[in-house]
Design a protein around this motif. Sequence first.
Motif, PDB file in Angstrom:
ATOM      1  N   LEU A  35      -8.318  -1.984 -12.320  1.00 31.76           N
ATOM      2  CA  LEU A  35      -8.299  -0.668 -12.951  1.00 31.76           C
ATOM      3  C   LEU A  35      -8.924   0.361 -12.027  1.00 31.76           C
ATOM      4  O   LEU A  35      -9.815   0.046 -11.228  1.00 31.76           O
ATOM      5  CB  LEU A  35      -9.081  -0.690 -14.279  1.00 31.76           C
ATOM      6  CG  LEU A  35      -8.593  -1.671 -15.345  1.00 31.76           C
ATOM      7  CD1 LEU A  35      -9.488  -1.588 -16.572  1.00 31.76           C
ATOM      8  CD2 LEU A  35      -7.140  -1.398 -15.717  1.00 31.76           C
ATOM      9  N   TYR A  36      -8.478   1.610 -12.177  1.00 29.72           N
ATOM     10  CA  TYR A  36      -8.984   2.697 -11.342  1.00 29.72           C
ATOM     11  C   TYR A  36      -9.752   3.679 -12.204  1.00 29.72           C
ATOM     12  O   TYR A  36      -9.197   4.334 -13.089  1.00 29.72           O
ATOM     13  CB  TYR A  36      -7.830   3.368 -10.604  1.00 29.72           C
ATOM     14  CG  TYR A  36      -7.121   2.391  -9.691  1.00 29.72           C
ATOM     15  CD1 TYR A  36      -7.765   1.884  -8.558  1.00 29.72           C
ATOM     16  CD2 TYR A  36      -5.838   1.927  -9.974  1.00 29.72           C
ATOM     17  CE1 TYR A  36      -7.151   0.967  -7.728  1.00 29.72           C
ATOM     18  CE2 TYR A  36      -5.220   1.004  -9.148  1.00 29.72           C
ATOM     19  CZ  TYR A  36      -5.881   0.528  -8.023  1.00 29.72           C
ATOM     20  OH  TYR A  36      -5.278  -0.407  -7.203  1.00 29.72           O
ATOM     21  N   ASP A  61      -5.111  12.419 -11.433  1.00 32.50           N
ATOM     22  CA  ASP A  61      -4.876  12.558  -9.999  1.00 32.50           C
ATOM     23  C   ASP A  61      -4.630  11.159  -9.448  1.00 32.50           C
ATOM     24  O   ASP A  61      -5.308  10.201  -9.839  1.00 32.50           O
ATOM     25  CB  ASP A  61      -6.109  13.198  -9.345  1.00 32.50           C
ATOM     26  CG  ASP A  61      -5.891  13.552  -7.886  1.00 32.50           C
ATOM     27  OD1 ASP A  61      -5.393  12.687  -7.144  1.00 32.50           O
ATOM     28  OD2 ASP A  61      -6.237  14.672  -7.482  1.00 32.50           O
ATOM     29  N   GLY A  62      -3.687  11.036  -8.524  1.00 35.53           N
ATOM     30  CA  GLY A  62      -3.347   9.728  -7.985  1.00 35.53           C
ATOM     31  C   GLY A  62      -4.165   9.306  -6.783  1.00 35.53           C
ATOM     32  O   GLY A  62      -3.846   8.303  -6.135  1.00 35.53           O
ATOM     33  N   GLN A  63      -5.241  10.047  -6.469  1.00 34.35           N
ATOM     34  CA  GLN A  63      -6.068   9.709  -5.315  1.00 34.35           C
ATOM     35  C   GLN A  63      -7.205   8.764  -5.735  1.00 34.35           C
ATOM     36  O   GLN A  63      -7.927   9.053  -6.696  1.00 34.35           O
ATOM     37  CB  GLN A  63      -6.671  10.968  -4.693  1.00 34.35           C
ATOM     38  CG  GLN A  63      -5.657  11.922  -4.092  1.00 34.35           C
ATOM     39  CD  GLN A  63      -5.026  11.352  -2.839  1.00 34.35           C
ATOM     40  OE1 GLN A  63      -3.815  11.374  -2.679  1.00 34.35           O
ATOM     41  NE2 GLN A  63      -5.836  10.824  -1.946  1.00 34.35           N
ATOM     42  N   VAL A  64      -7.366   7.670  -5.003  1.00 34.00           N
ATOM     43  CA  VAL A  64      -8.442   6.712  -5.262  1.00 34.00           C
ATOM     44  C   VAL A  64      -9.109   6.359  -3.941  1.00 34.00           C
ATOM     45  O   VAL A  64      -8.421   6.046  -2.963  1.00 34.00           O
ATOM     46  CB  VAL A  64      -7.917   5.422  -5.935  1.00 34.00           C
ATOM     47  CG1 VAL A  64      -9.072   4.462  -6.207  1.00 34.00           C
ATOM     48  CG2 VAL A  64      -7.162   5.742  -7.219  1.00 34.00           C
ATOM     49  N   CYS A  86       4.603   3.099 -10.434  1.00 31.42           N
ATOM     50  CA  CYS A  86       4.465   3.884  -9.201  1.00 31.42           C
ATOM     51  C   CYS A  86       5.544   3.548  -8.181  1.00 31.42           C
ATOM     52  O   CYS A  86       5.789   2.380  -7.874  1.00 31.42           O
ATOM     53  CB  CYS A  86       3.081   3.648  -8.590  1.00 31.42           C
ATOM     54  SG  CYS A  86       2.802   4.575  -7.069  1.00 31.42           S
ATOM     55  N   GLN A  87       6.149   4.600  -7.641  1.00 30.86           N
ATOM     56  CA  GLN A  87       7.091   4.461  -6.535  1.00 30.86           C
ATOM     57  C   GLN A  87       6.504   5.177  -5.318  1.00 30.86           C
ATOM     58  O   GLN A  87       6.107   6.326  -5.397  1.00 30.86           O
ATOM     59  CB  GLN A  87       8.440   5.081  -6.903  1.00 30.86           C
ATOM     60  CG  GLN A  87       9.080   4.506  -8.154  1.00 30.86           C
ATOM     61  CD  GLN A  87       9.472   3.056  -7.988  1.00 30.86           C
ATOM     62  OE1 GLN A  87       9.915   2.650  -6.907  1.00 30.86           O
ATOM     63  NE2 GLN A  87       9.324   2.267  -9.035  1.00 30.86           N
ATOM     64  N   HIS A 124      -3.019   6.404  -2.667  1.00 26.81           N
ATOM     65  CA  HIS A 124      -2.401   7.599  -3.251  1.00 26.81           C
ATOM     66  C   HIS A 124      -1.188   7.161  -4.050  1.00 26.81           C
ATOM     67  O   HIS A 124      -0.270   6.526  -3.524  1.00 26.81           O
ATOM     68  CB  HIS A 124      -1.965   8.591  -2.176  1.00 26.81           C
ATOM     69  CG  HIS A 124      -1.168   9.735  -2.741  1.00 26.81           C
ATOM     70  ND1 HIS A 124      -1.697  10.658  -3.619  1.00 26.81           N
ATOM     71  CD2 HIS A 124       0.136  10.080  -2.575  1.00 26.81           C
ATOM     72  CE1 HIS A 124      -0.768  11.527  -3.963  1.00 26.81           C
ATOM     73  NE2 HIS A 124       0.352  11.199  -3.343  1.00 26.81           N
ATOM     74  N   PHE A 125      -1.207   7.466  -5.353  1.00 26.93           N
ATOM     75  CA  PHE A 125      -0.098   7.145  -6.236  1.00 26.93           C
ATOM     76  C   PHE A 125       0.628   8.444  -6.599  1.00 26.93           C
ATOM     77  O   PHE A 125       0.083   9.262  -7.340  1.00 26.93           O
ATOM     78  CB  PHE A 125      -0.601   6.460  -7.518  1.00 26.93           C
ATOM     79  CG  PHE A 125      -1.394   5.211  -7.283  1.00 26.93           C
ATOM     80  CD1 PHE A 125      -0.890   4.178  -6.523  1.00 26.93           C
ATOM     81  CD2 PHE A 125      -2.665   5.075  -7.823  1.00 26.93           C
ATOM     82  CE1 PHE A 125      -1.618   3.016  -6.312  1.00 26.93           C
ATOM     83  CE2 PHE A 125      -3.405   3.924  -7.631  1.00 26.93           C
ATOM     84  CZ  PHE A 125      -2.885   2.886  -6.869  1.00 26.93           C
ATOM     85  N   PRO A 126       1.828   8.673  -6.067  1.00 27.30           N
ATOM     86  CA  PRO A 126       2.569   9.877  -6.441  1.00 27.30           C
ATOM     87  C   PRO A 126       2.797   9.915  -7.952  1.00 27.30           C
ATOM     88  O   PRO A 126       3.092   8.888  -8.569  1.00 27.30           O
ATOM     89  CB  PRO A 126       3.896   9.733  -5.686  1.00 27.30           C
ATOM     90  CG  PRO A 126       3.589   8.795  -4.552  1.00 27.30           C
ATOM     91  CD  PRO A 126       2.565   7.847  -5.088  1.00 27.30           C
TER      92      PRO A 126
END
Length: 243
Positions: A35-36, A61-64, A86-87, A124-126
Amino acid sequence: KWYSCAYCPPNVARLIASIGRYIYSVNQNEAFVHLYMGNESELNIDGQNVQLVQETKYPWDGQVRITLSPEKSSEFTIAVRIPGWCQGAVLKVNDQFIEVNTCLKNGYAYLTRLWEKGDEIELHFPMPVEKIRANPNVRENAGKVALQRGPIVYCLEEVDNGVNLPSITLPQNSKPQVTFEENLLDGVCVVTAHAEQVDETAWKGELYKPIERRTKSISIKAVPYFSWCNREPGEMLVWITEK
């Protein structure tokens, strides 16, 4: 008396009490990030303590960013989950790009290397807004779409969009936009889009009559499905008719 089927309140309490054990798991010299969410944790990986600091605004936000600090330099594996929605996920270790497909197995990207204090994993998850369609055999949803961004499904509420939500149609060429509203529902991303709604002014209370369908242009506002029914009472709609 304790019921064999636990209802929502005890399930929420149990989730909050145990969520720390859902984020990570360890299997000998492998650590899994499931999990994030922002947290600081310490895991025992292959006999030594490793501190992990996770920084993120996910799911908005998709930044981790995950910073690792082992007690001493050593080789082990960190497996980070790539969400099924996620793609085109982007993965970096210490600013060096890692091709996800080369290390992906069962939904996790496996990173095996000599880890040192201060090493960083960046993900990074778009998160484009996507129109989700149901299987054609789900008859109730035929010709309809749901809006999803990242892991979050969205819905329309009457408080934002007025009455008679099923009379709204979403054109195929409509391009939803995302904004973060800090003061709404403790801070959420909302989705807005141009849509159409049946113009009811031609109806004078009749149940049926031959009439040309007339519509008016409107702007719709969708909020995360999990947050609905926290303001004024009213209708809610997930599946929107597509034009």
